[in-house]
Design a protein around this motif. Sequence first.
Motif, PDB file in Angstrom:
ATOM      1  N   GLY A 241       0.719  -1.183   0.037  1.00  0.00           N
ATOM      2  CA  GLY A 241       0.017  -0.096  -0.014  1.00  0.00           C
ATOM      3  C   GLY A 241       0.787   1.138  -0.109  1.00  0.00           C
ATOM      4  N   HIS A 242       2.223   1.072  -0.207  1.00  0.00           N
ATOM      5  CA  HIS A 242       2.904   2.334  -0.186  1.00  0.00           C
ATOM      6  C   HIS A 242       2.872   3.402  -1.471  1.00  0.00           C
ATOM      7  CE1 HIS A 242       5.631   0.056   2.687  1.00  0.00           C
ATOM      8  NE2 HIS A 242       4.819   0.586   3.511  1.00  0.00           N
ATOM      9  N   ASP A 243       2.185   2.811  -2.463  1.00  0.00           N
ATOM     10  CA  ASP A 243       1.845   3.568  -3.546  1.00  0.00           C
ATOM     11  C   ASP A 243       0.631   4.629  -3.191  1.00  0.00           C
ATOM     12  OD1 ASP A 243      -0.054   1.441  -3.244  1.00  0.00           O
ATOM     13  OD2 ASP A 243      -0.615   1.850  -5.595  1.00  0.00           O
ATOM     14  N   ARG A 244       0.251   4.539  -2.056  1.00  0.00           N
ATOM     15  CA  ARG A 244      -0.850   5.294  -1.672  1.00  0.00           C
ATOM     16  C   ARG A 244      -0.334   6.420  -0.667  1.00  0.00           C
ATOM     17  NH1 ARG A 244      -3.447   0.619  -1.645  1.00  0.00           N
ATOM     18  NH2 ARG A 244      -3.352   0.326   0.941  1.00  0.00           N
ATOM     19  N   LEU A 245       0.893   6.260  -0.449  1.00  0.00           N
ATOM     20  CA  LEU A 245       1.757   7.336   0.533  1.00  0.00           C
ATOM     21  C   LEU A 245       1.705   8.749  -0.149  1.00  0.00           C
ATOM     22  CD1 LEU A 245       4.637   5.401   1.943  1.00  0.00           C
ATOM     23  CD2 LEU A 245       2.556   5.780   3.160  1.00  0.00           C
ATOM     24  N   SER A 246       1.610   9.884   0.536  1.00  0.00           N
ATOM     25  CA  SER A 246       1.743  11.021  -0.159  1.00  0.00           C
ATOM     26  C   SER A 246       3.377  11.285  -0.695  1.00  0.00           C
ATOM     27  CB  SER A 246       1.746  12.106   1.067  1.00  0.00           C
ATOM     28  OG  SER A 246       2.547  12.059   1.973  1.00  0.00           O
ATOM     29  N   THR A 247       4.284  10.508  -0.401  1.00  0.00           N
ATOM     30  CA  THR A 247       5.586  10.612  -0.791  1.00  0.00           C
ATOM     31  C   THR A 247       5.776   9.678  -2.035  1.00  0.00           C
ATOM     32  OG1 THR A 247       6.320   9.112   1.031  1.00  0.00           O
ATOM     33  CG2 THR A 247       6.597  11.576   1.421  1.00  0.00           C
ATOM     34  N   TYR A 248       4.801   9.125  -2.345  1.00  0.00           N
ATOM     35  CA  TYR A 248       5.001   7.960  -3.621  1.00  0.00           C
ATOM     36  C   TYR A 248       5.084   8.904  -4.823  1.00  0.00           C
ATOM     37  CZ  TYR A 248       3.981   4.297  -6.965  1.00  0.00           C
ATOM     38  OH  TYR A 248       3.902   3.697  -8.036  1.00  0.00           O
ATOM     39  N   GLY A 249       6.259   8.544  -5.501  1.00  0.00           N
ATOM     40  CA  GLY A 249       6.341   9.191  -6.877  1.00  0.00           C
ATOM     41  C   GLY A 249       6.595  10.626  -6.755  1.00  0.00           C
ATOM     42  N   LEU A 250       7.047  11.119  -5.591  1.00  0.00           N
ATOM     43  CA  LEU A 250       7.297  12.622  -5.442  1.00  0.00           C
ATOM     44  C   LEU A 250       8.763  13.004  -6.248  1.00  0.00           C
ATOM     45  CD1 LEU A 250       7.480  13.640  -1.611  1.00  0.00           C
ATOM     46  CD2 LEU A 250       5.711  14.434  -3.661  1.00  0.00           C
ATOM     47  N   LEU A 251       9.729  11.916  -6.532  1.00  0.00           N
ATOM     48  CA  LEU A 251      10.721  12.258  -7.396  1.00  0.00           C
ATOM     49  C   LEU A 251      10.717  11.340  -8.735  1.00  0.00           C
ATOM     50  CD1 LEU A 251      13.179  12.322  -4.787  1.00  0.00           C
ATOM     51  CD2 LEU A 251      12.280  14.281  -5.565  1.00  0.00           C
ATOM     52  N   LYS A 252       9.498  11.084  -9.156  1.00  0.00           N
ATOM     53  CA  LYS A 252       9.424  10.215 -10.350  1.00  0.00           C
ATOM     54  C   LYS A 252      10.021  10.853 -11.752  1.00  0.00           C
ATOM     55  CE  LYS A 252       4.751  12.318 -11.802  1.00  0.00           C
ATOM     56  NZ  LYS A 252       3.441  11.907 -11.796  1.00  0.00           N
ATOM     57  N   ASP A 253      10.291  12.266 -11.912  1.00  0.00           N
ATOM     58  CA  ASP A 253      11.238  12.583 -12.956  1.00  0.00           C
ATOM     59  C   ASP A 253      12.645  12.612 -12.803  1.00  0.00           C
ATOM     60  OD1 ASP A 253       8.600  13.356 -14.028  1.00  0.00           O
ATOM     61  OD2 ASP A 253       8.511  15.259 -13.186  1.00  0.00           O
ATOM     62  N   CYS A 254      13.046  12.065 -11.517  1.00  0.00           N
ATOM     63  CA  CYS A 254      14.526  11.917 -11.305  1.00  0.00           C
ATOM     64  C   CYS A 254      14.926  10.475 -11.657  1.00  0.00           C
ATOM     65  CB  CYS A 254      14.766  12.283  -9.906  1.00  0.00           C
ATOM     66  SG  CYS A 254      14.179  13.951  -9.528  1.00  0.00           S
TER      67      CYS A 254
END
Length: 736
Positions: A452-465
């Motif tokens: 369920g960590h894909d539902r964290l607010s920090t999930y994908g915060l740095l997806k462009d890196c």
Amino acid sequence: MNDPHTKALSEVLERYWGYDDFRPLQREAMTAVIDGRDSVVVLPTGGGKSLCFQAPAVAMGGMALVVSPLIALMKDQVDTLRNCGVPAAYLNSTLSAEERREVLDGVKDGSLKLLYVAPERLLLDGTLTLLANANVSLAAIDEAHCISSWGHDFRPEYRGLARLKEVLPDIGIHAYTATATEAVREDIAKQLGLRNPEFLVGSFDRPNLTYRVLPAAGKLGRIAEVAKRHAGESGIVYCISRKEVEKTAAALVGLGVKAAPYHAGLADDKRRRTQEDFLNDRVEVIVATVAFGMGIDKPDVRFVVHAGMPKSLEAYQQEAGRAGRDGLPAECLLLFSRGDAMTWKRIIESPNDESSPESIAAALRALDGVSGYAGGVTCRHAALVEHFGQALGSDDCGACDVCLSELDLVDEPLVLAQKIISCVARLEQRFGADYTCKVLAGSSEERIIASGHDRLSTYGLLKDCRTSDIRGWVEQLVAQGFLVKAGEYGVLHLTPKGLALLKGEGNPRLLKTAPKSGKSSAGGGSRRDAESWEGVDRTLFETLRGLRSQIAGELSVPAYVVFGDASLRDMARRRPSTLEAFGHTHGVGQKKLREYGEAFLNAITGYCSENGVAMDLDAEPAGAPTRRAPARAAVPNGSSLAAFPLFREGASIDEAAKQLGRARSTTVGYLSDFLKEDVVTDPTPWVERPLALRIEGAIEEVGLGGLKPIHEQLGGEVDYDSIRIVATCVANRERV
């Protein structure tokens, strides 16, 4: 030069080593030796420590005693000294009974100027008695940091060296090392019982080295890239474990690199052969544990890669410092991983009878120092010298990844750091760096979704890196104390400093990989590298390297014992046309001038004549037109003339070389003189007729403008000596 000591030392340096000046602190160190004052000398690897006692030993009466830790180092230095014309020898277990007797006779009759001995053998009663009755002028202790338990390479056997003051009370004792903090220097003096020693500490900076730090991810690819960039040159790759050594060496061999493994698990004879192959350029890259290197005096190592984290900055300074000992540019790459730090931590904390709580704490602090260096964002040169209590004195070293702008600071480091630390907090400080980076990058890996960590607010915060960049930032935050890794699996935890950062209190510094454009030179050399090649004819340099290898093979010595790369570059830059001018090139002493001068001069003048290259460049006044090379000297020298009767009788090159007692390469030069002097038009006494006809056919196609076009016309399959002989005879036909 009015000081008699300085004058005598200068004459010795020029006569035996071909040097016309002192390096920093050498004059002061040598003067302390001649004056008989005890000293502790700290100079960087490649800074000329050995000369600090070798040159005074030659200038003084009697024999110098040199304590050296490894057999290979002794042999290497003795071979080099003898090749310079200095009587030197060593006492160790590799000598036969007859050889040992010859050395002992040399000690007794005073014919030796330097005697190298290991500490274990030195402390035998028989050796001490021998030295007490000999005319010993000084005692030099190499790798002196080994005597201090505060140092990074303590060796208990070194403690016994305090007896030297008892056995030889009237001579100066001098300690030399490349890495010693102030505490270690004081301990060296105390343990040796030195009397009011002079402390001479040079700069710890190695300006010819380019330092880089990269994440260990993709380790083999990074190592292969460095090896490829330095194809044909010598390098060392350090790994922590034997298994990693074997794996890395095999991978490099598979890529066509002449590499070999070296570690304590190999048989003694295998390690010895590998080391000899490396010294003699039969192996280009050694992949080794840190057991390799202290006994290596090879000056032309062009790169050192740490595939495993060193255990201290002192160790790193010494191990990386094995690159570029000749003063020419070299590359040092540290592949950093916190996993390596955990490995070292386990080793350091493992039960050991010799380890005290204090020594364990000191080792752990040293480990933190390496992490701080790797995760830092300041000039690498500055960080290293500051560790040893010095200042670099420049804001831009021009020779590290930071100053070469290969790495840039991110634009908003506080915001980026908060995102990473917040993710660690949202994951309840239960996961390691890899998993945390994947969450930040927005990975769709099954376990992330299942947890369920894909539902964290920090999930994908740095997806462009890039994930590698995110991992690098995590390591930098750990190195700067905002995060810490705990337990066997390196689980990330927030520190009080990290909690404060979440509130906006703190100033993190994070690096990103710079775009490979503009002034970025990622993976390349420094500007010093370009400067070191200025004016050097690279083709001639390679020609001289080939000649050096040939001569070294005939003499069974490492190539650099004949001449170092710095000397060859100077020859290819100056391009002297006479023996007198050749004698003024860097590193050409009187013995080397006698032994090798004619062969190298023949190669230089022949190359310049055939390619229309200017000579004696250093002899030309500024602004004057460059002088073209003469075809050859108008009158052959005496050695050439002595060979002429042999060639007139039809002697082959090898037969003439044997009768004259000269190297084959030198004899080829004599033959070239003979062919021109007697205007010989038939090359077949020295080149078989089918080959001669083939070469003549190539000459008809490309002409006599130079040997290289003929060589290429022949598909690179015919040696230059044969081409030169046939070309000279063809040219002579036009003169008849």
